[in-house]
Design a protein around this motif. Structure first.
Motif, mmCIF file in Angstrom:
data_model
loop_
_atom_site.group_PDB
_atom_site.id
_atom_site.type_symbol
_atom_site.label_atom_id
_atom_site.label_comp_id
_atom_site.label_asym_id
_atom_site.label_seq_id
_atom_site.Cartn_x
_atom_site.Cartn_y
_atom_site.Cartn_z
ATOM 1 N N GLY A 161 0.807 -1.214 0.000
ATOM 2 C CA GLY A 161 0.000 0.000 0.000
ATOM 3 C C GLY A 161 0.844 1.270 0.000
ATOM 4 N N THR B 45 0.737 -6.854 5.123
ATOM 5 C CA THR B 45 -0.430 -7.242 4.341
ATOM 6 C C THR B 45 -0.292 -8.671 3.825
ATOM 7 O OG1 THR B 45 -0.830 -4.964 3.692
ATOM 8 C CG2 THR B 45 -1.822 -6.650 2.320
ATOM 9 N N GLN B 95 -6.785 -3.192 2.908
ATOM 10 C CA GLN B 95 -6.109 -1.898 2.964
ATOM 11 C C GLN B 95 -6.636 -0.934 1.908
ATOM 12 O OE1 GLN B 95 -1.871 -2.313 2.583
ATOM 13 N NE2 GLN B 95 -1.471 -0.288 3.381
ATOM 14 N N ASP B 177 -6.709 -4.364 8.087
ATOM 15 C CA ASP B 177 -5.480 -3.852 7.475
ATOM 16 C C ASP B 177 -5.597 -2.340 7.315
ATOM 17 O OD1 ASP B 177 -3.078 -3.565 6.203
ATOM 18 O OD2 ASP B 177 -3.504 -4.954 4.561
HETATM 19 MG MG MG Z 1 -0.046 -3.199 3.538
#
Ligand code: MG
Ligand code: ATP
Ligand code: ATP
Ligand code: MG
Lengths: 336, 332
Positions: A161, B45, B95, B177
């Motif tokens: 991310g 993750t 996420q 997440d």
């Molecule tokens: Mg992540």
């Protein structure tokens, strides 16, 4: 240096049609007022923070200011040029000189393009450097954002991310814009890398006079990075002023509540009690008077009716609240 | 209490044979909230996706370890068993909500799908429960918003819709997440309270992935710190924040912007860049950035060991900080 703001909006409004519930809703389209008569000035070389409750219209305002979202009223002026009846070439100039870092990095990157291809494309379209220099510039941009050149052959789905968010930042920097609207651009990053990105932005501000509209909900970063801060609640700016002044002497109860909720890493401190009583009103059905009155413990009769209060103050620090200075002191009093 | 979920030496490997997650172990008790923190790209993750067999097919593989949930090894469930489990046992808040919320379905349709996993419900019941869930995550006009699509929501509303969808199937374990990255502080506090209430009242166990130590401090019982795909420290929250034993953990704490709100100028960072899987340093993975690194750190990989007996504070460092800090305190 020019004396006019680099980007200025006046009484800008954006609304969306929304389908109501059930079959009837399909025909009775309602209007959702996401941004309501917002005026904001961004001086060249300054960093302006835009904070506010989730759903209060920050992203919509940011997009509308760059004409990435049609507005239904108000005017936008970029570098002295009014964009109401902008020609193709005015818009092209706006695109050359500004960049938006979108809140959702995954959907802003093309899943079928490697990072290297995505950034090289920007360099090519905006004619930022010669074809031979492109590859090394891509490496440089990735390195600047804390990814190494090794990442240029990766696809977005092969990134974490935070890596994806940095790729989006690198792509925005490739344009070498004068102004960036950065929508939650460090939200997915851990503190150390967050700090690295913030330091990079500060350095660009110093070196090339980069101007930044920094949309964020992390108030500790806003306080550190921004010269001025604007606070939004339900589509309106309810307070705007120099960061220090707003943080140390908030004049709007919503700002005060936000500041009191900054989490601390003190393990003894538990979750704060309900900071704001009640639920946020719906933008589909805005209350009369001040939109915050339903949750404000200072609200009185005058707050509940009529138009929303106008911004007032000394011109430098403005607030849309009827409380007088003496009463506003109680906002930051921990014993209230 | 015996753990509900135990992850033992989980290893995730790329096709090129690089270990992105390397021998990660931790456990989760019923009603416990475990924080999982670490730098961007440290494997948080991936670790959690592996528990649900949600790794990208072909690209990444689990090459070692077991994940025990309620007496079953999750890594060896058939796809069908896994689907059932996702419906009823383990829920995940992803996420990046936008890639996990279907853009063509309304939020209400997706909540209904999730609610149906739990058993038969009438359409009316489904609607009522969906409205109540959206209300709990603080979406205004929930009744009307059920018919919205994801693109009509703001970033933070999408994240909250994702949370509502995950909670709809009343899981026993929730993997969250970065569930509050897109939320302002007041809404964040509301969501954290909701999760905290669910574990206190219904014994929900939560793995909370976050990079915000402020969130960890306020909610988690224990924290595991990942660095370069390995666990470098795991301890009770207060213990970890007050007496970090790993130099990386100490660095993380020092970087928190809240730690020095009144300071000016550049923010504190941990010098150097996080390692990449292609160039994982030998020895301790943190040694190139560690201010206290010695020769041994360059060659020998430290194993996770107890800092103090019975406290459950474990660290993977040849020269943990605990003792140093105590000595400093003695001098004061
Ligand atoms: Mg992540
Ligand atoms: N395309 C759209 N169609 C309908 N409504 C929309 C659309 N885009 C935004 N909205 C609505 O406008 C309001 C403001 O959204 P916006 O994304 O600007 O909020 P935000 O302040 O950025 O919030 P966040 O912090 O959660 O990202 C929300 O109520 C949202 O549901
Ligand atoms: N499909 C993939 N192929 C190759 N490498 C991958 C793939 N998916 C993830 N990675 C790499 O694995 C590492 C761990 O990724 P992961 O998403 O678990 O990080 P994270 O700890 O969640 O980070 P963040 O806080 O940024 O989300 C990263 O360096 C990432 O680039
Ligand atoms: Mg937004």
């Amino acid at each position: 240096m020019s004396s006019h703001p680099l980007l200025e909006v006046e009484r800008l409004s954006v609304s969306f049609p929304v389908t109501g519930p059930g079959l009837k809703g399909l025909f009775l389209k309602q209007k959702l007022h996401a941004v309501n008569a917002v005026s904001l000035q961004v001086e060249p070389g300054s960093v302006v923070g835009l904070v506010g409750e989730s759903g209060s219209g920050k992203s919509t305002l940011g997009r509308a200011m760059l004409k990435l979202e049609p507005s239904c009223a108000g005017s936008i002026t970029f570098d002295g040029l009014q964009l109401d009846n902008a020609t193709q070439s005015d818009i092209a100039r706006l695109r050359q000189q500004t960049a938006m870092i979108f809140q959702d990095p995954y959907s802003s990157l093309n899943p079928r393009q490697t990072l290297g291809e995505a950034i090289a494309e920007v360099l090519k379209v905006h004619r930022k450097c010669s074809a031979e220099k492109r590859a090394s510039r891509v490496d440089e941009l990735l390195t600047l954002t804390g990814l190494s050149g090794d990442y240029k052959s990766r696809y977005p789905k092969q990134l974490s991310g935070g890596q994806c968010q940095r790729a989006a930042i690198a792509r925005a920097l490739a344009i070498e814009p004068r102004l960036i609207v950065a929508d939650e651009c460090v939200a997915a990053l851990d503190v150390s890398i967050q700090a690295q990105i913030v330091n990079l932005l500060l350095e660009l501000q110093r070196k090339i006079n980069l101007t930044l509209l920094f949309i964020a909900h992390d108030l500790s970063i806003v306080r550190r990075l921004c010269d001025r801060v604007a606070v939004m609640y339900l589509g309106r700016i309810v307070e705007e002023g120099p960061t220090e002044s707003v943080f140390s002497h908030p004049r709007h109860p919503y700002t005060a509540a936000l500041i009191s909720a900054i989490p601390d890493i003190d393990p003894e401190r538990r979750l704060p009690d309900t900071l704001l009583r009640g639920e946020p009103p719906s933008p589909l059905d805005l209350p009369d008077g001040c939109a915050f009155h339903t949750r404000c413990c200072f609200a009185r009769e005058a707050c509940r009716k009529g138009e929303a209060p106008e911004l007032r103050g000394d011109g430098n620090h403005q607030y849309a609240c009827l409380l007088e200075a003496g009463e506003a002191e109680r906002l930051t009093d921990p014993m209230r | 209490m015996s753990p509900l979920l135990t992850v033992d030496s989980l290893t995730i490997t790329t096709r090129a044979g690089l270990n992105l997650v390397d021998q990660v172990s931790f456990s989760l008790a019923p009603g416990e909230m475990l924080g999982l923190v670490g730098e961007s790209g440290s494997g948080k993750t991936l670790t959690c996706r592996a528990l649900l067999q949600l790794l990208p097919e072909g690209a990444l593989q689990i090459t070692g370890g077991r994940v025990d949930f309620d007496g079953r090894d999750l890594l060896r469930l058939s796809p069908r068993e896994m689907r059932q489990l996702r419906g009823a046992g383990v829920g995940m808040i992803f996420q990046n909500p936008s890639t996990h919320i279907n853009p063509l379905m309304t939020i209400g349709q997706q909540m209904a799908e999730s609610l149906r996993l739990r058993g038969r419900l009438s359409r009316k019941e489904i609607r009522a429960r969906s409205v109540s869930l959206l209300e709990q995550v603080g979406i205004p006009s929930p009744e009307q918003r059920l018919d919205s699509h994801a693109h009509e929501f703001s970033g933070g509303m999408r994240q909250r819709a994702m949370i509502a969808i995950a909670l709809a199937c009343s899981p026993r374990v929730l993997i969250a997440d970065e569930p509050t990255t897109a939320l302002d502080v007041t809404v964040q506090a509301q969501i954290l309270k909701l999760l905290d209430g669910l574990r206190r009242e219904h014994g929900l166990s939560i793995i909370m992935i976050t990079h915000d130590l402020g969130v960890v401090a306020q909610t988690c019982d224990r924290v595991a710190v990942l660095y370069g795909g390995r666990i470098c420290e795991i301890a009770a929250t207060a213990d970890l924040l007050k007496h970090p034993a790993h130099p990386y953990t100490r660095g993380l704490i020092a970087c928190q912007p809240h730690a020095n709100v009144n300071a000016q100028g550049p923010l504190t960072t941990i010098a150097g860049a996080p390692p990449t899987a292609e160039e994982m340093p030998a020895g301790c993975r943190f040694h190139p950035r560690c201010p206290d690194a010695q020769r041994r750190c360059q060659t020998r990989q430290p194993v996770v060991h107890d800092v103090a007996q019975e406290s459950g504070h474990r660290v993977a460092c040849h020269y943990p900080l605990q003792r140093l800090i105590h000595r400093e305190l003695d001098h004061e």
